[in-house]
Design an enzyme around this catalytic site. Structure first.
Site: not given
Ligand code: 5GP
Ligand code: ZN
Length: 121
Positions: A86, A6, A97, A3, A95, A99, A45
């Site tokens: 989302n 993680c 999060h 992940c 995982h 925004h 997680h």
């Molecule tokens: P969602 O899962 O809500 O669609 O969005 C995942 C978000 O995580 C995206 O906006 C993407 O740009 C961000 N993201 C994905 N991988 C990484 C990473 O390695 N580092 C950071 N800082 N953000 C990430």
């Molecule tokens: Zn995770």
């Protein structure tokens, strides 16, 4: 588990960290849609919002409030925030999060390093 969040929590992958405590880490999104686009990530997680326990949810909301103060104090011309989850096919990273998008969607004007320096100064 493989992940990416993680790994960020465990500092195996670097991130621009804005805030951290025992329950959450707040980082700048690597592909921001707004200046100061950040993600509040629980350290445990948790797959998605349907699995969130009450204590973690309450804490995430408190930290969102704290990040609201930081954004309004440190960034210019903030008119409002979008807070977004989302889920399902719309959730890229499985995982949980939250925004935070200062000034909403498609409002990025600055490079991430510049915004990071403004937020942590
Ligand atoms: P969602 O899962 O809500 O669609 O969005 C995942 C978000 O995580 C995206 O906006 C993407 O740009 C961000 N993201 C994905 N991988 C990484 C990473 O390695 N580092 C950071 N800082 N953000 C990430
Ligand atoms: Zn995770």
């Amino acid at each position: 588990m493989d992940c990416i969040f993680c790994k960020i929590i465990n500092n195996e992958i670097p991130s621009k960290t804005i805030y951290e405590d025992e329950i959450v880490k707040v980082i700048l999104d690597i592909n921001p849609n707004a200046d100061g686009h950040m993600l509040i990530i629980p350290k445990n997680h948790i797959d998605d919002f349907t699995k969130l326990d009450d204590n973690t949810l309450l804490h995430i909301n408190k930290i969102a409030n704290k990040m609201k103060d930081l954004i309004y104090n440190k960034l210019d011309n903030i008119k409002g925030l979008v807070l977004l989850n989302n889920y399902g096919e719309f959730q890229e990273v499985k995982h949980y999060h939250l925004h935070i998008l200062p000034n909403g969607f498609n409002t990025k004007t600055k490079e991430i390093d510049e915004i990071y320096n403004e937020l942590i100064s």
